[in-house]
Write a protein that holds these residues in place. Structure first.
Motif, mmCIF file in Angstrom:
data_model
loop_
_atom_site.group_PDB
_atom_site.id
_atom_site.type_symbol
_atom_site.label_atom_id
_atom_site.label_comp_id
_atom_site.label_asym_id
_atom_site.label_seq_id
_atom_site.Cartn_x
_atom_site.Cartn_y
_atom_site.Cartn_z
ATOM 1 N N ASP A 1 2.572 8.033 -4.844
ATOM 2 C CA ASP A 1 2.282 8.669 -6.131
ATOM 3 C C ASP A 1 1.923 10.135 -5.925
ATOM 4 O O ASP A 1 1.000 10.461 -5.171
ATOM 5 C CB ASP A 1 1.114 7.939 -6.803
ATOM 6 C CG ASP A 1 0.974 8.304 -8.267
ATOM 7 O OD1 ASP A 1 0.925 9.512 -8.576
ATOM 8 O OD2 ASP A 1 0.943 7.396 -9.101
ATOM 9 N N TYR B 1 0.840 -1.210 0.000
ATOM 10 C CA TYR B 1 0.000 0.000 0.000
ATOM 11 C C TYR B 1 0.871 1.256 0.000
ATOM 12 O O TYR B 1 0.585 2.240 -0.683
ATOM 13 C CB TYR B 1 -0.891 0.016 1.248
ATOM 14 C CG TYR B 1 -1.974 -1.031 1.285
ATOM 15 C CD1 TYR B 1 -3.001 -1.041 0.341
ATOM 16 C CD2 TYR B 1 -2.010 -1.995 2.293
ATOM 17 C CE1 TYR B 1 -4.018 -1.992 0.397
ATOM 18 C CE2 TYR B 1 -3.018 -2.950 2.355
ATOM 19 C CZ TYR B 1 -4.023 -2.945 1.398
ATOM 20 O OH TYR B 1 -5.024 -3.878 1.453
ATOM 21 N N SER C 1 1.877 5.158 -10.075
ATOM 22 C CA SER C 1 1.194 4.052 -9.390
ATOM 23 C C SER C 1 1.152 2.762 -10.191
ATOM 24 O O SER C 1 1.100 1.682 -9.626
ATOM 25 C CB SER C 1 -0.244 4.456 -9.052
ATOM 26 O OG SER C 1 -0.276 5.289 -7.928
ATOM 27 N N TRP C 2 1.132 2.871 -11.507
ATOM 28 C CA TRP C 2 0.965 1.681 -12.337
ATOM 29 C C TRP C 2 2.093 1.564 -13.348
ATOM 30 O O TRP C 2 2.409 2.525 -14.048
ATOM 31 C CB TRP C 2 -0.358 1.733 -13.101
ATOM 32 C CG TRP C 2 -1.586 1.643 -12.268
ATOM 33 C CD1 TRP C 2 -2.189 0.506 -11.818
ATOM 34 C CD2 TRP C 2 -2.396 2.744 -11.812
ATOM 35 N NE1 TRP C 2 -3.323 0.828 -11.100
ATOM 36 C CE2 TRP C 2 -3.481 2.200 -11.081
ATOM 37 C CE3 TRP C 2 -2.328 4.128 -11.954
ATOM 38 C CZ2 TRP C 2 -4.465 2.973 -10.506
ATOM 39 C CZ3 TRP C 2 -3.301 4.915 -11.369
ATOM 40 C CH2 TRP C 2 -4.349 4.336 -10.661
ATOM 41 N N PHE D 1 2.127 2.488 -3.409
ATOM 42 C CA PHE D 1 1.104 3.193 -4.189
ATOM 43 C C PHE D 1 0.882 4.611 -3.662
ATOM 44 O O PHE D 1 0.644 5.542 -4.426
ATOM 45 C CB PHE D 1 -0.226 2.428 -4.133
ATOM 46 C CG PHE D 1 -0.141 1.030 -4.679
ATOM 47 C CD1 PHE D 1 0.710 0.724 -5.726
ATOM 48 C CD2 PHE D 1 -0.901 0.006 -4.135
ATOM 49 C CE1 PHE D 1 0.792 -0.573 -6.234
ATOM 50 C CE2 PHE D 1 -0.829 -1.282 -4.621
ATOM 51 C CZ PHE D 1 0.023 -1.577 -5.675
ATOM 52 N N GLU D 2 0.953 4.747 -2.343
ATOM 53 C CA GLU D 2 0.631 6.042 -1.732
ATOM 54 C C GLU D 2 1.683 7.115 -1.989
ATOM 55 O O GLU D 2 1.465 8.288 -1.714
ATOM 56 C CB GLU D 2 0.434 5.847 -0.224
ATOM 57 C CG GLU D 2 -0.815 5.042 0.103
ATOM 58 C CD GLU D 2 -0.854 4.581 1.550
ATOM 59 O OE1 GLU D 2 -0.083 5.140 2.369
ATOM 60 O OE2 GLU D 2 -1.628 3.662 1.875
ATOM 61 N N LYS E 1 -1.763 10.681 -8.535
ATOM 62 C CA LYS E 1 -2.990 9.882 -8.475
ATOM 63 C C LYS E 1 -3.988 10.399 -7.443
ATOM 64 O O LYS E 1 -5.152 10.674 -7.762
ATOM 65 C CB LYS E 1 -2.612 8.435 -8.173
ATOM 66 C CG LYS E 1 -3.778 7.511 -7.878
ATOM 67 C CD LYS E 1 -3.240 6.122 -7.544
ATOM 68 C CE LYS E 1 -4.321 5.189 -7.092
ATOM 69 N NZ LYS E 1 -3.800 3.852 -6.751
ATOM 70 N N TYR E 2 -3.559 10.557 -6.197
ATOM 71 C CA TYR E 2 -4.504 10.922 -5.139
ATOM 72 C C TYR E 2 -4.920 12.389 -5.221
ATOM 73 O O TYR E 2 -6.036 12.749 -4.836
ATOM 74 C CB TYR E 2 -3.916 10.574 -3.776
ATOM 75 C CG TYR E 2 -3.751 9.077 -3.609
ATOM 76 C CD1 TYR E 2 -4.862 8.251 -3.451
ATOM 77 C CD2 TYR E 2 -2.496 8.484 -3.673
ATOM 78 C CE1 TYR E 2 -4.724 6.882 -3.335
ATOM 79 C CE2 TYR E 2 -2.342 7.107 -3.556
ATOM 80 C CZ TYR E 2 -3.466 6.311 -3.396
ATOM 81 O OH TYR E 2 -3.323 4.950 -3.294
ATOM 82 N N GLU F 1 -10.169 2.460 -6.017
ATOM 83 C CA GLU F 1 -8.904 2.434 -6.772
ATOM 84 C C GLU F 1 -8.546 0.975 -7.059
ATOM 85 O O GLU F 1 -7.481 0.493 -6.698
ATOM 86 C CB GLU F 1 -7.781 3.140 -6.010
ATOM 87 C CG GLU F 1 -7.568 2.673 -4.592
ATOM 88 C CD GLU F 1 -6.344 3.345 -3.951
ATOM 89 O OE1 GLU F 1 -5.374 3.617 -4.671
ATOM 90 O OE2 GLU F 1 -6.380 3.579 -2.734
#
Length: 803
Positions: free
Chosen positions: A415, A409, A736-737, A412-413, A418-419, A530
């Motif tokens: 990024d 997690y 993120s990806w 991803f955070e 994204k958020y 998400e």
């Protein structure tokens, strides 16, 4: 001059070697240390010397004489070269052997159609490889094949390379290839080259290969294919004075280049009289240095190592601290491209210099290379984040069946995009909700938001931030099935969210909705998730959002994201295919049937947009571009096409039919096409896409991307994208990806002007989802479309994503 990227962020190191094609002195330990004092990291040395060369020529001469003197029908055995003597080689096992790059003889001709020349060449080559292996040599450079001998000659050369790989079990073989054979300066063969002694009856035997700009790459492709993409076989690429098309540069970039050869002719002379490289040279070198395995640099025939015969000469280590004027490019509006040997017309245009040089650099070429090392373009956000992940294969996540670790997690955070975009989407949705005077699902007018698959809670925080920035009250629910993340969500609610969030531990598909005072369940106005994977739907976002849609306000409910599309394009990626081949024979036999998540780095797009391909030229690199701002990605725009789309929320009729089929009743139909009752078949997808191929190449698989519309309202759309064509516009610096890669078990050769047709299925049996893919190659001849090849039908069913 210190560059602006001098910081804690480590930049790639340049490992630079000094190469003389005719080195006068044997490479002793003292010479190696002398070169290191000057700033070189390695030296090159031939495996055998002129004495051995003379011995082979004498053997050939005596054999030819014996043949001419023999009776007409007498057949003489082919000549045999005696074992190496100490006087035949300067090489010996030593402590510095690892700092040497050894070269096999350039005067042999492994591709010769003359059986005598070919036989002698193979013997020389095998003797050299065996002795180098005995001495503990790690790196051997082999001059590439003569393309004038045609395809048979290249195959003959490739067979010798394959044999050498088994002879030297630890040797890394680098085949020296020109980047563009059409731009190679014509070199007169050395008087002692065996190719000069070919018998007249063999001259011109066989059809020569087409010498187009891809001719050298095509020969390399034959060599590595015959050796089955051997991990110890790579390219030593010679950079020409004038760079070829961007398409050819991109193709070589995707290959396993371990050495970049910079001959003296590659350098220009700027207005100050300093040796420099053109912008295309710099750009290509900088790109290669960002690879997971960056190549070494060889400076070739720039002169002998200074100070060797002058023990009093003090060596100054080349640090790259050059003035901007000294390292200024030779290209400019007033300055033509000046060569190391300028023509009279060019010499007139060189500005006259007054006074003496302020210093005398003993190694100007090396100093300039160190200058480039010190002044590399700064790393992009994605490069800083993805360091170490380049071309590293990762299995896609299965968040429905696996409980993710906190570190997953956390990645991803990090990024930065994204958020922030999710927060914008929620804020716009809230503003539109109020502006359109929609009724809410709460009793106090607050908009009810459910974050489904909340993880560690970053989207919960963003939803609360959106409420505060817009002044619109919300009631937030965080739905998470992971029992470990559930504990952390409770702590966040106490310490960060002030108890404003209702935490629910359950699979989102089993959640009945907000519990009301009378014990019934209410609805949700906005669902935020998400759940997207690298191909958008590969982590079962459609199935998850279908399963939770029953709690969404049927009249005004909003899903964030509202839609997403999957995209793909065929690519050439020898490095990844080689890794998969090794994995399939040692670790996982189904490696070629798995869609892998991978940070694609060393690869080439096979299909380019027509406008991008037509306009490709070196001029696309601005002459005044600063090195710290130079973009290192290829300026060619790939042809990326849409495979399919999913939208949310679904029409109620679709979900009603799905519910009808679930359970296998007669009224629900005859069951699913691939198993199960067919309740999830509304999420089946199929596409057939055609990609024109501009230049010959090899397709190793398909690169997959996605785009998503988080929210589209009165203020426009908030979108995310990993599609290389639209990512910079929609969500630049998003990390993120990584892309997804669908490999092919057998690479497909594609000629220029052909077409690749890709068929892909998203299959489901109500228990899991998997992909199947097929690639076909076609060419049109006399208005007839002919199939050239077809791949296996690949299927990830055994590794499907469980529902």
């Amino acid at each position: 001059m210190d560059s602006e990227n001098d910081s804690a962020e480590l930049m790639p190191m340049f490992y630079v070697g000094h190469h003389e094609t005719k080195r006068a002195l044997p490479v002793s330990t003292q010479l190696v240390h002398h070169a290191q004092d000057l700033g070189y990291d390695m030296l090159t040395t031939p495996i055998t010397n002129a004495h051995f060369h003379t011995r082979v020529l004498a053997l050939l001469s005596s054999y030819r004489q014996a043949v001419s003197d023999a009776p007409p029908k007498q057949i003489l055995p082919l000549p045999l070269i005696a074992a190496l003597d100490a006087v035949d080689t300067p090489l010996t096992p030593s402590d510095t052997i690892s700092q040497l790059v050894t070269f096999t003889s350039s005067w042999i001709d492994l591709a010769s159609p003359d059986p005598v020349i070919a036989h002698l060449s193979r013997q020389v080559f095998n003797l050299e490889i065996a002795y180098a292996a005995f001495c503990g040599v790690v790196t051997v450079v082999v001059p590439g094949p003569a393309l004038t001998h045609g395809a048979n000659g290249v195959s003959q050369f490739a067979r010798a390379i394959k044999e050498a790989l088994s002879t030297g079990s630890y040797i890394q073989l680098h085949v020296m290839m020109p980047m563009d054979v059409t731009k190679c300066a014509e070199e007169k063969e050395d008087l002692g080259n065996l190719a000069r002694f070919i018998q007249p009856e063999f001259v011109g035997q066989g059809q020569a290969m087409d010498i187009d700009e891809f001719g050298a790459w095509d020969a390399w492709n034959v060599i590595r294919t015959m050796s089955r993409y051997h991990s110890r076989l790579s390219v030593a690429l010679e950079l020409p004075r004038r760079f070829p098309s961007l398409a050819l540069q991109a193709r070589w970039y995707s290959e396993p280049v371990r050495l970049l050869n910079l001959p003296a002719s590659s350098f220009l002379v700027n207005a100050r009289g300093s040796f420099v490289l053109s912008k295309p040279h710099q750009h290509f070198i900088f790109r290669c240095m960002r690879l997971r395995s960056s190549p070494w640099l060889l400076l070739t025939d720039i002169g002998p190592i200074p100070g060797v015969n002058d023990p009093e000469m003090i060596m100054s280590y080349s640090t790259g601290h050059l003035s901007p004027e000294t390292a200024a490019d030779a290209l400019g509006p007033e300055s033509p491209t000046i060569s190391t040997s300028p023509t009279p017309a060019e010499a007139v245009k060189i500005p006259k210099k007054s006074g003496k040089k302020t210093y005398d650099d003993p190694a100007p070429h090396l100093s300039y290379i160190r200058y480039l090392q010190r002044n590399q373009p700064i790393k992009s956000t994605l490069e800083r984040f993805g360091g170490g992940f380049q071309d590293y294969l990762q299995s896609p996540l299965q968040p429905l069946t696996d409980n993710l670790e906190s570190i997953t997690y956390e990645v991803f955070e990090k990024d930065p995009i994204k958020y922030a975009w999710y927060e914008r989407a929620v804020a716009q949705a809230l503003q539109d909700w109020v502006a359109q005077k929609k009724s809410t699902s709460s009793d106090n007018g607050a908009v009810v938001i459910a974050v489904t698959g909340a993880g560690r809670g970053p989207l919960v925080t963003r939803a609360l931030n959106a409420s505060e920035s817009t002044g619109i009250p919300v009631r937030v629910f965080a739905i998470e099935k992971n029992p470990n993340a559930y504990v952390l969500l409770q702590r966040h609610n106490m310490e960060e969210w002030s108890g404003r969030v209702t935490i629910v531990k359950t699979d989102m598909r089993a959640w009945k909705g907000p519990m009301l005072p009378d014990g019934s369940y209410g609805k949700v106005d906005i669902i935020v998730s998400e759940l997207l994977g690298s191909f958008a739907d590969n982590e079962l976002s459609p199935e998850c959002l279908d399963g939770v849609q029953h709690v969404l306000n049927p009249e005004h409910g909003i899903s964030i994201p509202s839609s997403y599309t999957a995209h793909m394009t065929p690519i050439s990626t020898p490095r990844i295919w080689s890794d998969l081949l090794s994995r399939s024979t040692t670790i996982d036999s189904s490696a070629f049937d798995i869609p892998w998540v991978v940070m694609l780095s060393q690869f080439d797009y096979l299909s380019i947009s027509s406008a991008s391909y037509a306009s490709q030229s070196q001029s696309q690199i601005p002459k005044d571009a600063k090195m710290s701002q130079m973009k290192l990605d290829s300026p060619l725009i790939p042809n990326v096409q849409t495979a399919w789309e999913f939208s949310h929320p679904l029409p109620p009729s679709v979900l009603a039919q799905s519910a009808l089929r679930r359970g296998g009743s007669a009224i629900g139909g005859g069951g699913g096409f691939t198993g199960g009752d067919g309740a999830n078949e509304h999420n089946f997808r199929f596409c057939k896409l055609a990609f024109p191929i501009q230049d010959q190449g090899v397709c190793h698989g398909l690169a997959g991307y996605f785009e998503t519309v988080l929210y589209a309202g009165s203020q426009g759309s908030v979108e995310l994208s990993t599609n290389p064509v639209t990512m910079e516009e929609k969500s630049q610096d998003m990390i993120s990806w990584f892309p997804i890669f669908f490999p092919l078990k057998t690479p497909i050769q594609v000629p220029a002007g052909s077409e690749l047709e890709i068929s892909m299925w998203r299959q489901t049996d109500d228990r899991k989802v998997w992909y199947e893919w097929l690639v076909e190659s076609f060419v049109t001849v006399n208005n007839r479309r002919l199939r050239l090849s077809i791949s296996d039908l690949h299927s990830s069913k055994s590794n499907g994503c469980l529902m």
